[in-house]
Design an enzyme around this catalytic site. Structure first.
Site, PDB file in Angstrom:
ATOM      1  N   THR A 139      -4.076   0.635   0.768  1.00  0.00           N
ATOM      2  CA  THR A 139      -5.040   1.615   0.243  1.00  0.00           C
ATOM      3  C   THR A 139      -5.320   1.312  -1.227  1.00  0.00           C
ATOM      4  O   THR A 139      -5.854   2.162  -1.943  1.00  0.00           O
ATOM      5  CB  THR A 139      -4.499   3.053   0.353  1.00  0.00           C
ATOM      6  OG1 THR A 139      -3.184   3.086  -0.213  1.00  0.00           O
ATOM      7  CG2 THR A 139      -4.460   3.547   1.776  1.00  0.00           C
ATOM      8  N   ARG A 172      -6.291  -2.287  -3.246  1.00  0.00           N
ATOM      9  CA  ARG A 172      -7.486  -3.108  -3.453  1.00  0.00           C
ATOM     10  C   ARG A 172      -7.478  -4.265  -2.453  1.00  0.00           C
ATOM     11  O   ARG A 172      -6.427  -4.879  -2.216  1.00  0.00           O
ATOM     12  CB  ARG A 172      -7.527  -3.678  -4.875  1.00  0.00           C
ATOM     13  CG  ARG A 172      -7.887  -2.651  -5.954  1.00  0.00           C
ATOM     14  CD  ARG A 172      -9.346  -2.187  -5.846  1.00  0.00           C
ATOM     15  NE  ARG A 172      -9.711  -1.240  -6.877  1.00  0.00           N
ATOM     16  CZ  ARG A 172      -9.698   0.092  -6.772  1.00  0.00           C
ATOM     17  NH1 ARG A 172      -9.308   0.661  -5.635  1.00  0.00           N
ATOM     18  NH2 ARG A 172     -10.091   0.857  -7.768  1.00  0.00           N
ATOM     19  N   GLU A 223     -16.091  -5.728   0.098  1.00  0.00           N
ATOM     20  CA  GLU A 223     -16.433  -4.419   0.670  1.00  0.00           C
ATOM     21  C   GLU A 223     -17.937  -4.256   0.687  1.00  0.00           C
ATOM     22  O   GLU A 223     -18.558  -4.387  -0.367  1.00  0.00           O
ATOM     23  CB  GLU A 223     -15.795  -3.301  -0.150  1.00  0.00           C
ATOM     24  CG  GLU A 223     -14.307  -3.246   0.074  1.00  0.00           C
ATOM     25  CD  GLU A 223     -13.610  -2.145  -0.705  1.00  0.00           C
ATOM     26  OE1 GLU A 223     -14.297  -1.334  -1.359  1.00  0.00           O
ATOM     27  OE2 GLU A 223     -12.382  -2.097  -0.664  1.00  0.00           O
ATOM     28  N   HIS A 276     -13.044   2.579   2.437  1.00  0.00           N
ATOM     29  CA  HIS A 276     -12.600   2.912   1.067  1.00  0.00           C
ATOM     30  C   HIS A 276     -12.831   4.413   0.778  1.00  0.00           C
ATOM     31  O   HIS A 276     -13.583   4.775  -0.138  1.00  0.00           O
ATOM     32  CB  HIS A 276     -13.327   2.027   0.032  1.00  0.00           C
ATOM     33  CG  HIS A 276     -12.566   1.900  -1.257  1.00  0.00           C
ATOM     34  ND1 HIS A 276     -12.585   0.776  -2.039  1.00  0.00           N
ATOM     35  CD2 HIS A 276     -11.752   2.779  -1.901  1.00  0.00           C
ATOM     36  CE1 HIS A 276     -11.831   0.956  -3.111  1.00  0.00           C
ATOM     37  NE2 HIS A 276     -11.313   2.175  -3.047  1.00  0.00           N
TER      38      HIS A 276
HETATM   39  C1  GLV Z   1     -10.432   4.223  -5.764  1.00  0.00           C
HETATM   40  O1  GLV Z   1     -10.172   3.215  -5.184  1.00  0.00           O
HETATM   41  C2  GLV Z   1     -10.017   4.477  -7.100  1.00  0.00           C
HETATM   42  O2  GLV Z   1      -9.511   3.561  -7.770  1.00  0.00           O
HETATM   43  O3  GLV Z   1     -10.192   5.618  -7.568  1.00  0.00           O
END
Ligand code: GLV
Length: 332
Positions: free
Chosen positions: A238, A240, A269, A288
């Site tokens: 979750t 990168r 992405e 994302h």
């Molecule tokens: C989302 O990926 C963030 O960095 O806020």
């Protein structure tokens, strides 16, 4: 009355922040759902003192040079790998981000992906819709147990800790972690054990990534890393996309080197339409959306506006990324 400072806002963000920005600034707000092109960004920034950027906007030295009046970049995200922070710092431009408020939403998404991938929920859903479901199958759709299995967290920061807490207190999971910093809190509250990366990969049933993307971590989940993991392991990202060699992940999933993966981030992405990863049954991919709850995005917008307005007023940013830039030297 002094003129309001000109700012560019690179996408429509929630009113919880946008209304304040509109009230205090002469705001040029990019209205499209897709990001402005680099040329548009460069042109729009030419006379701006402030910028609200998203993680899809690449902010580097060349762009900053095209914005001679820019004083503050307020990123609508906790991550800031889209910004060349040293380039901003050398130009005296303050950078802010939105930490803290998205911790729980992101940990929830990591857990959601973990259980969804481990229990093959998406493949089961597609099977239910397809008309192939004929009967209850003793040997069909078998996934992995969660209770009491080991969680491995790479990057025991706020989000890693929040996931570990859920897994430890809710599912009785022993927690291993790997980080450059020792987390007294995780060790004390959750009995988490700090281990080297190889040990974590070898011994964890669930491997969840919560580390920054930088030159040291880019591509750290490669073929060799997946090979060390258990064949029953579930890999969660979750953080990168470029932390992972996506081709290596594909191969590991396809060959059964690991059991499944749950991803909220990919590289690029969105993934290219012909990426073979998209055709595997044992990967769950969310677009994302870890911070995408109403409350979290509102809170991010408030912080984002707070950083922007503080920088414009010549005050310290509430959430600075480069606090060494002294915003108070130039009172707005
Ligand atoms: C989302 O990926 C963030 O960095 O806020």
């Amino acid at each position: 009355m002094a003129a309001k400072p000109k700012v560019f806002v690179s996408r429509i963000i929630p009113d919880a922040g946008l209304d304040r920005i509109k009230e205090h600034c002469n705001a040029d707000i990019w209205p499209d759902p897709l990001p402005p092109s680099r040329d548009v960004l460069r042109a729009r920034l030419a006379d701006c003192e402030g910028l609200v950027s998203l993680l899809t906007d690449r902010i580097d030295g060349e762009l900053l040079d095209a914005a001679p009046q820019l004083r503050v970049v307020s990123n609508f995200a906790v991550g800031f790998n889209n910004i060349d922070v040293p380039a901003a710092t050398t130009r005296g431009i303050a950078v802010g981000n939105t930490p803290g408020v998205l911790t729980d939403a992101t940990a929830d998404m990591a857990f959601c992906l973990l259980i969804t991938a481990a229990r093959r929920v998406v493949a089961g859903h597609q099977y239910s819709l397809s008309g192939e479901w004929k009967t209850w199958e003793p040997l069909g759709h078998l996934g992995q147990d969660l209770f009491g299995r080991t969680l491995g967290v790479i990057g025991m920061g706020r989000i890693g800790y929040a996931l570990a807490r859920r897994c430890r207190l809710g599912w009785d999971m022993p927690v291993l972690y790997h980080d450059v910093y020792k987390s007294e809190k995780a060790e004390k509250d959750l009995g988490a054990k700090s281990v080297d990366l190889d040990t974590l990969l070898r011994e964890s049933d669930f491997v969840s990534v919560h580390t920054d993307l930088n030159d040291k971590t880019r591509g750290m989940f490669n073929a060799a890393a997946f090979k060390q993991m258990k064949r029953t392991a579930v890999f969660i990202n979750t953080a990168r996309g470029p932390l992972v060699d996506q081709r290596a992940l594909h191969d590991a999933l396809k060959s059964g080197t690991i059991f499944a993966a749950g991803l909220d981030v990919t590289d690029p992405e969105p993934p290219l339409p012909d990426d073979p990863l998209l055709r595997l049954p044992n990967v769950v991919i969310a677009p994302h959306i870890a911070s995408a709850t109403v409350g979290t995005r509102n809170a991010m917008a408030e912080i984002c506006a707070g950083n922007l307005l503080a920088g414009l007023r010549g005050e310290k940013l509430p959430h600075p990324v480069n606090p060494e830039v002294d915003t108070t030297r130039r009172k707005g």
